[in-house]
Write an enzyme that holds these catalytic residues in place. Structure first.
Site, PDB file in Angstrom:
ATOM      1  N   ARG A  16      -1.564 -32.596 -67.423  1.00  0.00           N
ATOM      2  CA  ARG A  16      -0.245 -33.237 -67.441  1.00  0.00           C
ATOM      3  C   ARG A  16      -0.176 -34.419 -66.477  1.00  0.00           C
ATOM      4  O   ARG A  16       0.400 -35.457 -66.798  1.00  0.00           O
ATOM      5  CB  ARG A  16       0.858 -32.224 -67.119  1.00  0.00           C
ATOM      6  CG  ARG A  16       0.970 -31.081 -68.118  1.00  0.00           C
ATOM      7  CD  ARG A  16       1.183 -31.574 -69.542  1.00  0.00           C
ATOM      8  NE  ARG A  16       1.383 -30.480 -70.472  1.00  0.00           N
ATOM      9  CZ  ARG A  16       0.433 -29.874 -71.149  1.00  0.00           C
ATOM     10  NH1 ARG A  16      -0.833 -30.266 -71.004  1.00  0.00           N
ATOM     11  NH2 ARG A  16       0.704 -28.898 -71.983  1.00  0.00           N
ATOM     12  N   GLY A  43       9.607 -24.555 -44.369  1.00  0.00           N
ATOM     13  CA  GLY A  43      10.124 -24.866 -45.693  1.00  0.00           C
ATOM     14  C   GLY A  43       9.536 -26.131 -46.275  1.00  0.00           C
ATOM     15  O   GLY A  43       9.345 -26.237 -47.487  1.00  0.00           O
ATOM     16  N   LYS A  88       1.218 -17.767 -40.285  1.00  0.00           N
ATOM     17  CA  LYS A  88       1.528 -18.583 -41.454  1.00  0.00           C
ATOM     18  C   LYS A  88       0.283 -19.250 -42.036  1.00  0.00           C
ATOM     19  O   LYS A  88       0.183 -19.425 -43.257  1.00  0.00           O
ATOM     20  CB  LYS A  88       2.571 -19.642 -41.095  1.00  0.00           C
ATOM     21  CG  LYS A  88       3.959 -19.072 -40.873  1.00  0.00           C
ATOM     22  CD  LYS A  88       4.978 -20.176 -40.618  1.00  0.00           C
ATOM     23  CE  LYS A  88       6.374 -19.590 -40.460  1.00  0.00           C
ATOM     24  NZ  LYS A  88       7.395 -20.638 -40.214  1.00  0.00           N
ATOM     25  N   ASN A 133      10.732 -30.302 -34.935  1.00  0.00           N
ATOM     26  CA  ASN A 133      11.361 -30.772 -33.705  1.00  0.00           C
ATOM     27  C   ASN A 133      10.896 -32.191 -33.387  1.00  0.00           C
ATOM     28  O   ASN A 133       9.802 -32.611 -33.774  1.00  0.00           O
ATOM     29  CB  ASN A 133      11.075 -29.824 -32.538  1.00  0.00           C
ATOM     30  CG  ASN A 133       9.608 -29.797 -32.159  1.00  0.00           C
ATOM     31  OD1 ASN A 133       9.142 -30.628 -31.375  1.00  0.00           O
ATOM     32  ND2 ASN A 133       8.843 -28.858 -32.735  1.00  0.00           N
ATOM     33  N   THR A 136       7.496 -32.869 -31.283  1.00  0.00           N
ATOM     34  CA  THR A 136       6.259 -32.823 -32.070  1.00  0.00           C
ATOM     35  C   THR A 136       6.149 -34.046 -32.966  1.00  0.00           C
ATOM     36  O   THR A 136       5.074 -34.630 -33.118  1.00  0.00           O
ATOM     37  CB  THR A 136       6.206 -31.539 -32.912  1.00  0.00           C
ATOM     38  OG1 THR A 136       6.308 -30.403 -32.049  1.00  0.00           O
ATOM     39  CG2 THR A 136       4.900 -31.451 -33.695  1.00  0.00           C
ATOM     40  N   CYS A 175       7.802 -47.674 -36.501  1.00  0.00           N
ATOM     41  CA  CYS A 175       7.258 -46.325 -36.514  1.00  0.00           C
ATOM     42  C   CYS A 175       8.379 -45.347 -36.177  1.00  0.00           C
ATOM     43  O   CYS A 175       9.535 -45.730 -36.009  1.00  0.00           O
ATOM     44  CB  CYS A 175       6.101 -46.197 -35.519  1.00  0.00           C
ATOM     45  SG  CYS A 175       6.596 -46.295 -33.778  1.00  0.00           S
ATOM     46  N   CYS A 189      17.326 -27.393 -38.198  1.00  0.00           N
ATOM     47  CA  CYS A 189      17.860 -26.390 -39.112  1.00  0.00           C
ATOM     48  C   CYS A 189      18.124 -25.064 -38.399  1.00  0.00           C
ATOM     49  O   CYS A 189      18.845 -24.210 -38.903  1.00  0.00           O
ATOM     50  CB  CYS A 189      16.922 -26.172 -40.301  1.00  0.00           C
ATOM     51  SG  CYS A 189      15.366 -25.345 -39.904  1.00  0.00           S
TER      52      CYS A 189
END
Length: 254
Positions: A16, A43, A88, A133, A136, A175, A189
């Site tokens: 596809r 997320g 994770k 954050n 970082t 930047c 969040c």
């Protein structure tokens, strides 16, 4: 469809996206030789990784130091109840290997910072900033500017998502440090909350931009354009990010 550069399995698997002008067989070949670093597997990073690996990227480095929490599951699409308490990186690896066994997946179970980022992104064709954050993000930006890496940033909170593509070459736009110097950025969040589909939209935009860049560096993309979308009100804003002439991060390259 027949290509001397792609196997029959490749043509079947990616049929596809091979129909797209910015991909085709040449772009798919570029993807299969591309290396992207994804920093943060929340997320944003979980879904972006899902799409990059699904699209057939050759190599991806997943960077995260956190473990899966129950509060993550509503928006971090690689994880479910069985992953709670797992790192994770390890949980993501297991899921992504099932998705596409042809992608080389490497893990860095570390907190990205100014000390380790130069080595983490070395050799990469692009970096996806999926961190949560500003500290970082500033470190990622500085490392990408130093090594002139294409940087794709996305973020989300409450009902809004934001994104920007940066070449980090000191010429055609500012930047992330320039952005912070010229506007107020609210990307949290944890304190403000987040609806799962909102961060998913940000990740989809970010992954799309990275894939287009990796498949076709000459694709018609917008660099240095800060995009904000409020999903609840369907309000869309976009503005160019000029270089801040006093920026100590990117103006040394100008």
């Amino acid at each position: 469809m027949n290509s001397p550069n792609l196997s029959a399995d490749d043509i079947s698997r990616y049929s596809r996206q091979l129909l797209l002008d910015d991909i085709d067989d040449a772009g798919q070949g570029r993807l299969q030789h591309a290396f992207a670093v994804i920093i943060g597997l929340g997320g944003l990073g979980a879904l972006a990784a899902r799409y990059l690996v699904g699209a057939g990227i050759g190599k991806v480095l997943l960077v995260d130091h956190d473990t899966v929490d129950k509060s993550n599951i509503h928006r971090q699409v690689l994880f479910n109840q069985a992953h709670i308490g797992q790192h994770k990186t390890e949980a993501s690896y297991a899921q992504l290997r099932l998705l596409n066994p042809h992608t080389q997946i490497e893990l860095a179970e570390v907190q990205a910072n100014s000390s380790n980022l130069p080595s983490l992104i070395s050799g990469a064709h692009c970096v996806l900033d999926c961190s949560d954050n500003i500290t970082t993000r500033k470190a990622i930006n500085a490392a990408c500017v130093s090594q002139r890496k294409a940087l794709f940033i996305a973020a989300a909170s409450q009902y809004s998502w934001q994104a920007i593509n940066l070449r980090c070459n000191g010429s055609d736009s500012g930047c992330y440090a320039c952005l912070l110097a010229q506007t107020t950025v609210q990307e949290d969040c944890i304190s403000q909350g987040i609806l799962g589909p909102v961060v998913g939209m940000a990740a989809c935009f970010q992954a799309t931009q990275a894939l287009l860049y990796l498949a076709n560096p000459k694709a018609n993309m917008t660099w240095g354009q800060y995009t904000i979308m409020n999903v609840a009100t369907a309000q869309f804003q976009s503005f160019s990010l000029p270089a801040y002439k006093h920026c100590e991060v990117c103006q040394c390259l100008a």
